[in-house]
Design an enzyme around this catalytic site. Structure first.
Site, PDB file in Angstrom:
ATOM      1  CB  CYS A 160      37.381 -49.267   8.182  1.00  0.00           C
ATOM      2  SG  CYS A 160      38.370 -50.646   8.760  1.00  0.00           S
ATOM      3  CG  HIS A 293      31.458 -49.654   6.029  1.00  0.00           C
ATOM      4  ND1 HIS A 293      32.615 -49.126   5.522  1.00  0.00           N
ATOM      5  CD2 HIS A 293      31.847 -50.456   7.064  1.00  0.00           C
ATOM      6  CE1 HIS A 293      33.660 -49.582   6.216  1.00  0.00           C
ATOM      7  NE2 HIS A 293      33.214 -50.388   7.151  1.00  0.00           N
ATOM      8  CG  HIS A 328      37.127 -53.053   4.320  1.00  0.00           C
ATOM      9  ND1 HIS A 328      37.241 -51.716   4.015  1.00  0.00           N
ATOM     10  CD2 HIS A 328      36.775 -53.110   5.637  1.00  0.00           C
ATOM     11  CE1 HIS A 328      36.969 -51.005   5.092  1.00  0.00           C
ATOM     12  NE2 HIS A 328      36.681 -51.830   6.088  1.00  0.00           N
TER      13      HIS A 328
END
Lengths: 398, 340
Positions: A160, A293, A328
């Site tokens: 990620c 994040h 996400h």
């Protein structure tokens, strides 16, 4: 001091819009793009929420002007769509005399087609062209060919945090004079593979995700692609280019704690932020906004929160996670959030952290939940991934 | 880690060219490096990566590198396949996380960092046959800029049954039952394998140094008729001409359709002793990571072992070594190595 790296073009496709303008409008109007999965069948359909781009592959193929017989995966289609926008926004016609490269990133690669044809590949000739679309490098090659880039082409996959690292390496190549221009970013399509993977880790929420909230239940997955065009100061001067923002700092560290979980004190995140500030030559109080994040998993948000407190002390700047808008988007996350960081500087606005009600019991940190207009000189953007990969980018006003 | 076993002083003396379509790397005992429970759970790619990384660190006498960079074409393919099969075979039910956790492309770099408690820079490149070279370039730039004093860089890829059988189906890998070496290759496709090769790059010459990595160049697409000009440009940028190259290490793999890229290069490098290596270690995305190991050995010993020689040319003292690789006409890489 490293030579500054100019950002002269941006392109994006996400669940909140197919252009930079559409994404900005959704962010300013608090309009999230979270829905049920529509583009493919999965038994998880009714138990999860996702940030899905509401265009079918066939529609994307038409919009890109590709032949109907092709072997583009959804990851490659989304990537081509956003990369083309970025190049157009930078006012570049390819090919040209400048040494131009691309560094893309993806976590899922061509898994969307692999999971569809895995067994059929063995004896169905009609689907076999997709066999070579499986690997992570395929989408980068497709984008390079689509844009007409023949020089430096590479791909990064650090879960990620992938796109942040693509942007970082691109900056390094520009600074070292290895390329004049480079297109950097990431692309990831939703797939059953990732949905089920995150499901087994029990970090998918069955509600809209609530970043940094005490009652957060996990993340919503998303799909997206975004790219930036980075150019050297020399090219900018010579071509009299408009600079959207500068990439002024970057930091990469490994948490070295666990394959999938973040450490309690956010050591990797802290190290990445400190390094980025050092590279940018900025003190913490010069950061005007942090795009965190903030995946809304219990583990990430607490660990990142602690890292923020360590890096910024008692005066943590205004911060928000935009993942409640987009989900996400894995390898693409740092790229779309780079675009949002640049939009934040250019429009002098902090985007809201949606769905937040209750501060975390463990730490005293409250994200920005409403739009705030104010001049912002520097934005810090965090992206962390499995494998302890922690990356921080800093964007600065042009 | 190769189909010839692990890196060792007698490696090239004992090596035997492979002639099977798919050859696994000979696995050593991992007991000294990895706890038994993890040995069972980890895929071969992770274990090979850990092993080769440790070997490189041991040779260099470095306990923890300042940065870790891994290149891999297919990543942790075995675990990806395993997780995907369970999804497909059980209609997305009864899944466990282990294979998903280990399926991400950055698992090898992450596991090495975890083992060494290395919190430095950690990167994974996944761009087919320049995955490893992207890492070498990154490492070199960081050492040159003084950001780090040393970097652990490696390439790793593992065999996964279904993926490799699909590559056979489309003719990239030779079919089962064909037994040809690179020199005797007549049929379509090449001999595939798996392996891991790691290096410790350092900004300082030490007593253990094999050679100097001078430059790295990566180019996605170049025509057969443009390759010699590309090489000339690369050499020129480093103050050399094609006559200055003493050793050329080429990525010849027995693929009739694309080995033609290497022919004009052999003509161009008039003084170079031409070496090849894929007959010993096979083809896979990061196999070209083995080429600098060949270069390093030749640089250290001043001559190439007979088994590496593709074309017998008079040997001369070794100073400049050029490495060139491509796969199916794409993802070309040039590395320049010098004795030190």
């Amino acid at each position: 001091m490293n030579p500054r790296v100019a950002i002269t073009g941006v392109g994006i496709i996400s669940s909140i819009g197919n252009s930079v303008e559409a994404n900005l409008s959704a962010l300013l109007n608090k309009r999230p793009g979270i829905s049920r999965v529509q583009n493919f069948a999965t038994t998880q359909k009714d138990s999860i929420w996702v940030g899905e781009v509401k265009l079918t592959n066939a529609e994307l193929v038409d919009m890109l002007g590709l032949p109907h017989s092709n072997n583009f995966t959804r990851t490659a289609l989304l990537g081509c769509y956003a990369a083309k926008q970025a190049v157009q926004s930078a006012g570049i016609t390819l090919p040209n005399d400048y040494r131009t490269g691309i560094i893309s990133s993806t976590s899922v690669g061509g898994m969307d087609y692999t999971e569809r044809y895995f067994y059929r590949y063995l004896d169905d000739l009609s689907v076999q062209p997709y066999i070579t679309s499986h690997d992570a490098g395929d989408s980068s090659h497709k984008i390079a060919d689509y844009l007409g880039i023949k020089g430096f082409v590479s791909t990064i996959s650090t879960a990620c945090s992938s796109a942040a690292n693509a942007i970082m390496m691109g900056a390094r190549l520009v600074q070292a004079g290895r390329v004049d221009r480079i297109i950097v970013g990431g692309t990831d399509a939703l797939s059953k593979f990732t949905i089920n993977g995150f499901k087994t880790l029990m970090i998918l929420s069955d509600e809209f995700c609530k970043p940094f909230d005490n009652n957060r239940k996990g993340l919503n997955l998303g799909e997206a692609a975004a790219y930036l065009v980075l150019e050297s100061e020399q090219v900018v001067k010579k071509e009299k280019k408009q600079v959207l923002a500068y990439l002024s700092g970057y930091g990469n560290a490994n948490d070295a704690f666990h394959q999938t979980a973040s450490s309690d004190n956010g050591e990797g995140a802290y190290l990445a932020m400190r390094k980025a500030l050092e590279v940018a030559g900025l003190s913490p109080d010069e950061i005007g906004y942090i795009n965190v994040h903030g995946t809304a998993t219990p583990n990430n948000d607490l660990s990142e929160g602690r890292a923020l407190q360590r890096a910024f002390g008692d005066s943590v700047p205004l911060f928000s996670s935009t993942k409640a808008f987009t989900g996400h988007t894995l390898a693409a996350a740092a790229a779309i959030e780079a675009v949002y960081s640049i939009l934040s500087i250019r429009n002098e606005v902090v985007f809201p952290n949606l769905n937040f009600d209750t501060p975390m019991s463990e730490i005293n940190l409250v994200p920005q939940t409403e739009l705030v207009y104010r001049p912002i000189k520097h934005v810090l953007s965090n992206s962390f991934g499995f494998g302890g990969n922690c990356s921080t980018l800093i964007f600065s006003q042009a | 880690m190769t189909p010839q076993g692990i890196w060792r002083p007698s490696f090239f003396e004992e090596a035997v060219p492979i002639d099977s379509p798919i050859t696994a790397a000979i696995q050593p005992s991992y007991k000294a490096l990895i706890p038994p429970a993890l040995i069972r759970r980890m895929s071969r790619g992770i274990k090979m990566g850990i092993f080769a990384a440790q070997q490189a660190l041991d040779e260099a006498g470095v306990s923890t590198p300042e940065a870790i960079i891994v290149g891999t074409g297919l990543g942790c393919s075995e675990d990806s396949e395993k997780f995907l099969r369970t999804i497909l075979d059980n209609d997305e039910q009864f899944l466990t996380p282990t294979s998903f956790i280990q399926s991400t492309h950055n698992t090898v770099a992450a596991q090495i960092a975890l083992r060494l408690a290395c919190q430095g820079y950690n990167f994974t490149y996944v761009n087919r046959s320049v995955s490893f070279e992207s890492g070498m370039l990154d490492a070199m730039l960081q050492i040159h800029s003084g950001e780090v004093a040393n970097v652990l860089v490696g390439g790793v890829d593992e065999i996964s049954d279904h993926t490799y059988s699909l590559l056979q189906r489309i003719g990239y890998i030779k079919p089962d039952g064909v037994n040809e070496s690179i020199k005797t290759s007549q049929t379509q496709g090449v001999n595939y394998a798996e392996g891991a090769t790691f290096f410790l790059l350092s900004g300082e010459r030490t007593a253990e140094s094999y050679a100097e990595l001078v430059d790295v160049h990566i180019i996605n697409s170049v025509g057969e008729d443009e390759i010699t000009a590309t090489i000339s440009g690369f050499l020129q940028g480093n103050g050399l001409t094609s006559h200055d190259i003493d050793i050329a290490i080429l990525g010849i793999n027995g693929d009739k359709a694309f080995d033609s890229y290497y022919f004009p290069v052999q003509e161009q490098l008039t003084n170079a002793d031409v070496l090849y290596y894929k007959h010993l270690i096979g083809q896979y995305d990061s196999c070209s990571a083995f080429a600098p190991a060949v270069a390093a050995t030749v640089a250290k010993h001043g001559a190439a072992q007979p088994i590496l020689r593709w074309q017998g040319r008079p040997q001369r003292p070794v100073k400049n070594i050029l490495l060139y690789n491509q796969y199916r006409g794409k993802d070309h890489s040039l590395l320049l190595v010098r004795t030190c």
